[in-house]
Design an enzyme around this catalytic site. Structure first.
Site, PDB file in Angstrom:
ATOM      1  N   ARG A  27       7.209   6.385  -2.368  1.00  0.00           N
ATOM      2  CA  ARG A  27       7.188   6.313  -3.823  1.00  0.00           C
ATOM      3  C   ARG A  27       8.482   6.881  -4.399  1.00  0.00           C
ATOM      4  O   ARG A  27       9.020   6.358  -5.362  1.00  0.00           O
ATOM      5  CB  ARG A  27       5.982   7.120  -4.320  1.00  0.00           C
ATOM      6  CG  ARG A  27       5.468   6.607  -5.630  1.00  0.00           C
ATOM      7  CD  ARG A  27       3.955   6.601  -5.706  1.00  0.00           C
ATOM      8  NE  ARG A  27       3.641   6.543  -7.132  1.00  0.00           N
ATOM      9  CZ  ARG A  27       3.256   7.572  -7.831  1.00  0.00           C
ATOM     10  NH1 ARG A  27       3.092   8.728  -7.257  1.00  0.00           N
ATOM     11  NH2 ARG A  27       3.019   7.444  -9.118  1.00  0.00           N
ATOM     12  N   THR A  65      -0.630  -8.409 -10.939  1.00  0.00           N
ATOM     13  CA  THR A  65      -1.486  -8.409 -12.135  1.00  0.00           C
ATOM     14  C   THR A  65      -0.578  -8.676 -13.329  1.00  0.00           C
ATOM     15  O   THR A  65       0.560  -8.199 -13.359  1.00  0.00           O
ATOM     16  CB  THR A  65      -2.205  -7.056 -12.363  1.00  0.00           C
ATOM     17  OG1 THR A  65      -1.261  -6.111 -12.869  1.00  0.00           O
ATOM     18  CG2 THR A  65      -2.830  -6.526 -11.087  1.00  0.00           C
ATOM     19  N   ASN A 106       6.273   0.280 -13.195  1.00  0.00           N
ATOM     20  CA  ASN A 106       5.635   1.331 -12.397  1.00  0.00           C
ATOM     21  C   ASN A 106       6.615   2.033 -11.460  1.00  0.00           C
ATOM     22  O   ASN A 106       7.611   1.451 -11.081  1.00  0.00           O
ATOM     23  CB  ASN A 106       4.488   0.722 -11.579  1.00  0.00           C
ATOM     24  CG  ASN A 106       3.211   0.669 -12.400  1.00  0.00           C
ATOM     25  OD1 ASN A 106       2.913   1.594 -13.156  1.00  0.00           O
ATOM     26  ND2 ASN A 106       2.464  -0.414 -12.272  1.00  0.00           N
ATOM     27  N   ARG A 163     -10.242  -1.312 -18.523  1.00  0.00           N
ATOM     28  CA  ARG A 163     -10.978  -1.737 -17.325  1.00  0.00           C
ATOM     29  C   ARG A 163     -12.270  -0.938 -17.193  1.00  0.00           C
ATOM     30  O   ARG A 163     -13.333  -1.489 -16.883  1.00  0.00           O
ATOM     31  CB  ARG A 163     -10.116  -1.517 -16.072  1.00  0.00           C
ATOM     32  CG  ARG A 163      -8.996  -2.528 -15.903  1.00  0.00           C
ATOM     33  CD  ARG A 163      -8.057  -2.132 -14.764  1.00  0.00           C
ATOM     34  NE  ARG A 163      -7.114  -3.199 -14.435  1.00  0.00           N
ATOM     35  CZ  ARG A 163      -5.891  -3.004 -13.953  1.00  0.00           C
ATOM     36  NH1 ARG A 163      -5.457  -1.763 -13.736  1.00  0.00           N
ATOM     37  NH2 ARG A 163      -5.107  -4.024 -13.670  1.00  0.00           N
ATOM     38  N   HIS A 175      -1.471   7.089 -14.564  1.00  0.00           N
ATOM     39  CA  HIS A 175      -1.867   5.690 -14.401  1.00  0.00           C
ATOM     40  C   HIS A 175      -1.867   5.402 -12.911  1.00  0.00           C
ATOM     41  O   HIS A 175      -0.827   5.394 -12.272  1.00  0.00           O
ATOM     42  CB  HIS A 175      -0.865   4.779 -15.120  1.00  0.00           C
ATOM     43  CG  HIS A 175      -1.032   3.324 -14.782  1.00  0.00           C
ATOM     44  ND1 HIS A 175      -2.165   2.620 -15.094  1.00  0.00           N
ATOM     45  CD2 HIS A 175      -0.207   2.446 -14.156  1.00  0.00           C
ATOM     46  CE1 HIS A 175      -2.026   1.360 -14.683  1.00  0.00           C
ATOM     47  NE2 HIS A 175      -0.847   1.239 -14.103  1.00  0.00           N
ATOM     48  N   ARG A 214      10.563  -4.066  -7.042  1.00  0.00           N
ATOM     49  CA  ARG A 214       9.233  -4.009  -6.438  1.00  0.00           C
ATOM     50  C   ARG A 214       9.231  -3.076  -5.237  1.00  0.00           C
ATOM     51  O   ARG A 214      10.235  -2.930  -4.557  1.00  0.00           O
ATOM     52  CB  ARG A 214       8.822  -5.414  -5.967  1.00  0.00           C
ATOM     53  CG  ARG A 214       8.463  -6.345  -7.114  1.00  0.00           C
ATOM     54  CD  ARG A 214       7.153  -7.070  -6.835  1.00  0.00           C
ATOM     55  NE  ARG A 214       6.748  -7.844  -8.013  1.00  0.00           N
ATOM     56  CZ  ARG A 214       6.502  -9.138  -7.965  1.00  0.00           C
ATOM     57  NH1 ARG A 214       6.611  -9.802  -6.834  1.00  0.00           N
ATOM     58  NH2 ARG A 214       6.118  -9.773  -9.059  1.00  0.00           N
TER      59      ARG A 214
END
Length: 334
Positions: free
Chosen positions: A107, A249, A139, A170, A194, A100
């Site tokens: 990044r 999520t 991610n 979405r 994304h 995480r």
């Protein structure tokens, strides 16, 4: 003395274990991994589901919890182990594992830490399932799909990033809510990266073949009195919003991944916005992965649709590609 089982059941064929036809592995049993698992089970897509993680107690607990629901499922075998031999003969492997992002972490630093995790995971997957297709969910998904392609040595049609499949879902949901119709009847595509630099293709948004931009030529621009552009902003912000409210999520991405798997295992040749190698398209010159409309079937990602994009949309795609390449070019040990 015959056992109860022998008295009850007369064997006709030899009792050798059959090789599974549609085995699916999920790597990582966190919130996203388990949402993928339950979505796969709910759609009865697999005849065997394997789970892998480094946390042995959590892994065993999740496996047992799912096994206890076997009566309500059509997946006869659910297995789990930290050893990747449990994943052997998988048709599809879903990778949700990774570290995480820490507060204030860049990044690039996050990506490099995930590269180090993937360097262990990906060779193990390929060792036990050399013919599998890998779906990357972790991610930043576009960069980690590139990393997976590099580390796996698999052809690019068998390395797919979940990409903008969820962003587009979405988008369609939010548009459909405004119009009072079902999302499946509201067509629109989010492409590119994304996340923050994704591209909403307003020129292609339609309901029953009616182009919404023809009805409102300003749609998606800053001059639009109805402010439809806000819908794309809501798509970009939605993950942050959900994370702020519940901490992560998981359900929508799990459903999204099961949707991709269904197209492949059932050989549907449906078109999805997923992350693929885009070098040579739209003037992009680097080896980056971005979402474009792709055909998914039993062979994997077999084709890309040449979406007619407007100049500003192409410019946004190229900007996405540059952003990703800036990070990728500095990655070590690939």
């Amino acid at each position: 003395m015959a056992t109860l089982k022998e008295k009850l059941i007369a064997s006709v064929a030899d009792d050798e274990a059959a090789v599974p036809n549609n085995k699916i592995t999920v790597v990582g049993v966190g919130q996203v991994g388990m949402a993928c698992a339950i979505s796969i089970l709910g759609k009865s897509l697999a005849d065997e589901l394997a789970l892998v993680d480094v946390l042995e107690d959590k892994l065993k607990g999740e496996m047992m919890d799912l096994q206890h629901g076997s009566l309500f499922l059509q997946t006869p075998k659910i297995v789990a182990d930290k050893d990747y031999s449990v994943t052997a003969n998988s048709k599809i492997v879903v990778v949700t594992a990774g570290v995480r992002q820490q507060e204030g972490e860049s990044r690039l630093n996050l990506v490099q830490r995930n590269v180090n995790v993937f360097k262990f995971i990906i060779p193990q997957i390929v060792k036990y399932s050399p013919d599998c297709t890998i779906i990357v969910v972790s991610n930043p998904v576009d960069i980690l799909t590139y990393v997976t392609w590099k580390l796996s040595g698999l052809p690019k049609h068998r390395v797919i990033g979940s990409g903008c499949n969820l962003d587009s879902a979405r988008f369609r949901y939010l548009m459909a809510e405004k119009l009072g119709i079902h999302p499946s009847s509201c067509h629109g595509w989010i492409l590119g990266e994304h996340g923050d630099s994704s591209v909403a293709v307003w020129s292609g948004v339609n309901v029953a073949g009616v182009s919404l931009q023809e009805l409102n030529p300003e749609m998606g621009t800053d001059n639009d009195s109805e402010n439809w552009k806000e819908v794309h902003k809501m798509v970009v912000d939605s993950a942050y919003e959900v994370i702020k409210l519940k901490g992560y999520t998981n359900w929508a991405i799990g459903l999204s991944v099961a949707d991709l798997i269904e197209s492949m295992l059932k050989n549907l040749s449906r078109i999805h916005p997923v992350s693929t190698m885009v070098k040579g398209m739209y003037g992009i010159e680097n080896e980056v992965f971005l979402s474009l409309p792709c055909i998914l079937n039993a062979r994997g990602l077999t084709s890309v649709i040449n979406q007619k994009l407007k100049d500003d949309e192409v410019a946004q795609l190229r900007k996405s590609a540059d952003t990703l390449w800036d990070i990728q070019k500095d990655l070590k040990d690939l």
